[in-house]
Design a protein around this motif. Structure first.
Motif, PDB file in Angstrom:
ATOM      1  N   VAL A   5       0.849  -1.184   0.000  1.00 49.86           N
ATOM      2  CA  VAL A   5       0.000   0.000   0.000  1.00 49.86           C
ATOM      3  C   VAL A   5       0.886   1.237   0.000  1.00 49.86           C
ATOM      4  CG1 VAL A   5      -1.765   1.295   1.204  1.00 49.86           C
ATOM      5  CG2 VAL A   5      -1.847  -1.209   1.207  1.00 49.86           C
ATOM      6  N   GLU A   6       0.738   2.039  -1.049  1.00 50.60           N
ATOM      7  CA  GLU A   6       1.548   3.253  -1.186  1.00 50.60           C
ATOM      8  C   GLU A   6       0.799   4.456  -0.640  1.00 50.60           C
ATOM      9  OE1 GLU A   6       2.548   1.399  -5.481  1.00 50.60           O
ATOM     10  OE2 GLU A   6       0.661   1.854  -4.470  1.00 50.60           O
ATOM     11  N   SER A   7       1.557   5.463  -0.263  1.00 48.81           N
ATOM     12  CA  SER A   7       1.000   6.744   0.145  1.00 48.81           C
ATOM     13  C   SER A   7       2.049   7.824  -0.064  1.00 48.81           C
ATOM     14  CB  SER A   7       0.556   6.708   1.609  1.00 48.81           C
ATOM     15  OG  SER A   7       1.646   6.439   2.451  1.00 48.81           O
ATOM     16  N   GLY A   8       1.593   9.072  -0.060  1.00 52.57           N
ATOM     17  CA  GLY A   8       2.526  10.195  -0.101  1.00 52.57           C
ATOM     18  C   GLY A   8       2.602  10.945  -1.412  1.00 52.57           C
ATOM     19  N   GLY A   9       1.887  10.504  -2.422  1.00 51.13           N
ATOM     20  CA  GLY A   9       1.916  11.243  -3.679  1.00 51.13           C
ATOM     21  C   GLY A   9       1.160  12.556  -3.566  1.00 51.13           C
ATOM     22  N   GLY A  10       1.224  13.350  -4.621  1.00 50.03           N
ATOM     23  CA  GLY A  10       0.505  14.612  -4.617  1.00 50.03           C
ATOM     24  C   GLY A  10       1.037  15.564  -5.661  1.00 50.03           C
ATOM     25  N   LEU A  11       0.641  16.820  -5.498  1.00 49.26           N
ATOM     26  CA  LEU A  11       1.035  17.892  -6.412  1.00 49.26           C
ATOM     27  C   LEU A  11       2.056  18.777  -5.718  1.00 49.26           C
ATOM     28  CD1 LEU A  11       0.627  19.640  -8.979  1.00 49.26           C
ATOM     29  CD2 LEU A  11      -1.271  20.762  -7.758  1.00 49.26           C
TER      30      LEU A  11
END
Length: 114
Positions: A5-11
């Motif tokens: 499970v990935e997290s932390g992406g964004g703009l």
């Protein structure tokens, strides 16, 4: 089976930083290498970085000196610290793990605006 499970992406604006996380669960004892690939629109998936169970790392030339991969075996988590981000880093980033089979996360979007 291994679940990722990935997290932390964004703009983020060019020159900024993001940190991606990938938490593994399931048959984690079987995991050897963990790392990240990315896929930009219209392009093939490419290796970004990986880290072995012994801590050896490898990076794509395009991210050397800007990205750092690390691993916390107590949390079964791999991280990708991304600094000095460029618009060409925009892509979906996928975590992977090698065990008896190869496993993939669902991907997290990273968008770098100019």
């Amino acid at each position: 089976q291994v679940q990722l499970v990935e997290s932390g992406g964004g703009l983020v604006q060019a020159g900024g930083s993001l940190r991606l996380s990938c938490a593994a669960s399931g048959s984690i004892f079987s995991i050897n290498t963990m790392g990240w690939f990315r896929q930009a629109p219209g392009k093939q998936r490419e290796l970004v970085a990986y880290i072995t169970s012994g801590g050896s790392t490898n990076y794509a030339d395009s991210v050397k000196g800007r990205f750092t991969i690390s691993r916390d075996n107590t949390k079964n988590t791999v991280y990708l610290q991304m600094n000095s981000l460029k618009p060409e880093d925009t892509a979906i980033y996928f975590c992977y793990a090698t065990a008896l089979n190869n496993y993939w996360g669902q991907g997290t979007q990273v968008t770098v605006s100019s």
